[in-house]
Design a protein around this motif. Structure first.
Motif, PDB file in Angstrom:
ATOM      1  N   SER A 136      89.830  47.680  51.256  1.00  0.00           N
ATOM      2  CA  SER A 136      88.459  48.030  52.146  1.00  0.00           C
ATOM      3  C   SER A 136      88.139  46.375  52.362  1.00  0.00           C
ATOM      4  N   ILE A 137      87.629  46.276  53.109  1.00  0.00           N
ATOM      5  CA  ILE A 137      86.665  45.313  54.127  1.00  0.00           C
ATOM      6  C   ILE A 137      85.275  45.038  54.298  1.00  0.00           C
ATOM      7  N   ARG A 138      84.573  44.122  54.027  1.00  0.00           N
ATOM      8  CA  ARG A 138      83.466  44.695  54.014  1.00  0.00           C
ATOM      9  C   ARG A 138      82.721  43.283  54.818  1.00  0.00           C
ATOM     10  N   SER A 139      82.129  43.005  55.805  1.00  0.00           N
ATOM     11  CA  SER A 139      82.074  42.373  56.951  1.00  0.00           C
ATOM     12  C   SER A 139      80.274  42.213  57.484  1.00  0.00           C
ATOM     13  N   GLY A 140      79.888  40.898  58.407  1.00  0.00           N
ATOM     14  CA  GLY A 140      78.268  41.345  58.999  1.00  0.00           C
ATOM     15  C   GLY A 140      79.377  41.424  60.470  1.00  0.00           C
ATOM     16  N   LEU A 141      77.989  41.990  60.559  1.00  0.00           N
ATOM     17  CA  LEU A 141      78.125  42.056  62.767  1.00  0.00           C
ATOM     18  C   LEU A 141      78.092  40.461  63.384  1.00  0.00           C
ATOM     19  N   THR A 142      77.345  40.105  62.263  1.00  0.00           N
ATOM     20  CA  THR A 142      77.284  38.605  63.058  1.00  0.00           C
ATOM     21  C   THR A 142      78.102  37.444  61.867  1.00  0.00           C
ATOM     22  N   SER A 143      77.696  36.176  62.061  1.00  0.00           N
ATOM     23  CA  SER A 143      77.397  34.854  61.003  1.00  0.00           C
ATOM     24  C   SER A 143      76.354  34.593  60.638  1.00  0.00           C
ATOM     25  N   ASP A 144      75.171  35.345  61.098  1.00  0.00           N
ATOM     26  CA  ASP A 144      73.470  35.247  60.806  1.00  0.00           C
ATOM     27  C   ASP A 144      73.193  37.111  59.685  1.00  0.00           C
ATOM     28  N   GLU A 145      73.092  36.472  58.965  1.00  0.00           N
ATOM     29  CA  GLU A 145      71.933  37.599  57.953  1.00  0.00           C
ATOM     30  C   GLU A 145      71.663  38.890  58.862  1.00  0.00           C
ATOM     31  N   PHE A 146      70.878  37.989  59.325  1.00  0.00           N
ATOM     32  CA  PHE A 146      69.932  39.103  60.486  1.00  0.00           C
ATOM     33  C   PHE A 146      69.651  39.656  61.844  1.00  0.00           C
ATOM     34  N   ILE A 147      69.953  40.719  62.946  1.00  0.00           N
ATOM     35  CA  ILE A 147      69.897  40.843  63.630  1.00  0.00           C
ATOM     36  C   ILE A 147      69.410  41.876  63.961  1.00  0.00           C
ATOM     37  N   GLU A 148      69.505  41.832  66.146  1.00  0.00           N
ATOM     38  CA  GLU A 148      68.158  42.491  66.542  1.00  0.00           C
ATOM     39  C   GLU A 148      69.172  44.311  66.314  1.00  0.00           C
ATOM     40  N   HIS A 149      68.351  44.611  65.719  1.00  0.00           N
ATOM     41  CA  HIS A 149      68.926  46.368  65.984  1.00  0.00           C
ATOM     42  C   HIS A 149      69.458  46.896  67.474  1.00  0.00           C
ATOM     43  N   ASP A 150      69.149  46.592  68.563  1.00  0.00           N
ATOM     44  CA  ASP A 150      69.886  46.931  69.461  1.00  0.00           C
ATOM     45  C   ASP A 150      70.608  45.830  69.973  1.00  0.00           C
ATOM     46  N   GLN A 151      71.403  44.923  69.219  1.00  0.00           N
ATOM     47  CA  GLN A 151      71.999  44.114  69.861  1.00  0.00           C
ATOM     48  C   GLN A 151      73.071  44.838  68.780  1.00  0.00           C
ATOM     49  N   ALA A 152      72.566  45.831  67.645  1.00  0.00           N
ATOM     50  CA  ALA A 152      73.227  45.660  66.240  1.00  0.00           C
ATOM     51  C   ALA A 152      74.200  47.145  67.065  1.00  0.00           C
TER      52      ALA A 152
END
Length: 280
Positions: free
Chosen positions: A84-100
């Protein structure tokens, strides 16, 4: 950046230790219930990488926060059967919903390019494609929609707090899901996303359909279980046809058990209706 942590469904503990010998702070949590957990957590702001090895369909997960591998001491020949691997989409905590939305769906579609195939759970998971599959996911709340379909931003935000997609490749199963923080759901403001990858062996996937002692007997129980679940699937598909949905009869089931593909008895009438409303 440090080299990626290397994992493979069903890998032995010796292989795990050897391939990741440069990570000296690996943690092993041995539980009295008979499960051993092989864990690693990256320091804050030092997100790591994990490479999933799967023949020609291997890939790297970036921005990893932590992972856990699970071994059953009563079934050591199965190796580390689950990661089980947990990660972010980017290195930043916050991301625009459309970018996500774009990043996450691009990742799913890259898995398809590598050779991973979509998997639908047998029971009550109808075989849908495209926009219809996403509409059903929004309506039902629990469904694995078509990963080839990129939803609009409006559809993406209607997935409540997250979504889940499942794939298979040879003897591996992979579930990719995301969660988003409920406090950051305004579409015009950045959100917070957590991505999870769960990698399983085929044997572990078969066992997951059962509880307790039945897990060890799953192969002898599989045929009747699949017949029951597929009957429910076909009933659900006929119900959805009456609502205007079409069915993807070209969907290919994975071979989990040596007897697969298994079909239930007495479903000719249902299959005839489904065939009339299949996607061309």
């Amino acid at each position: 950046m440090a080299p990626p942590f290397i994992i493979q469904a069903g890998m032995s503990v010796d292989d795990y230790q050897q391939k990741n010998s440069h990570y000296v702070k690996k943690r092993i949590d041995k539980q009295p219930a008979g499960l051993n957990f092989y864990e690693y957590r990256w320091p804050v702001k030092e997100n790591g990488q994990v490479r999933v090895e799967a023949d020609n369909a291997g890939f790297v997960i970036p921005n990893v926060l932590s992972f856990t591998g699970t071994e059953d001491t009563e079934y050591l020949e199965g190796g580390i059967f689950k990661f089980s691997i947990r990660s972010g989409l980017t290195s930043d905590e916050f991301i625009e919903h459309d970018q996500a939305r774009i990043l996450f769906m691009s990742h799913l579609q890259s898995l398809l390019t590598l050779g991973w195939k979509p998997y639908l759970r047998y029971h009550t998971y109808p075989r849908l494609l495209g926009k219809e599959s996403f509409a059903y996911a929004i309506e039902s709340g629990i469904y694995t929609p078509d990963p080839t379909y990129t939803p609009s931003l409006e559809e993406w935000m209607k997935l409540r707090y997250g979504g889940s997609w499942v794939f298979y490749y040879n003897d591996d199963f992979l579930e990719v899901s995301f969660e988003r923080h409920s406090k950051f759901m305004k579409v015009e403001e950045p959100g917070v996303y957590l991505v999870s990858h769960t990698l399983l062996t085929t044997d572990a996937k078969g066992r997951s359909y059962y509880k307790d002692k039945q897990r060890d007997e799953w192969q002898s129980l599989w045929s009747e279980t699949v017949k029951e679940y597929k009957s429910k699937r076909y009933e659900k598909e006929v119900e959805l046809i009456q609502q205007g949905y079409r069915i993807n009869t070209r969907y290919v089931e994975p071979k989990i058990h040596p007897d697969d593909p298994i079909e239930p008895d007495n479903v000719d009438e249902l299959l005839a209706i489904i065939k009339q409303h299949a996607i061309e």
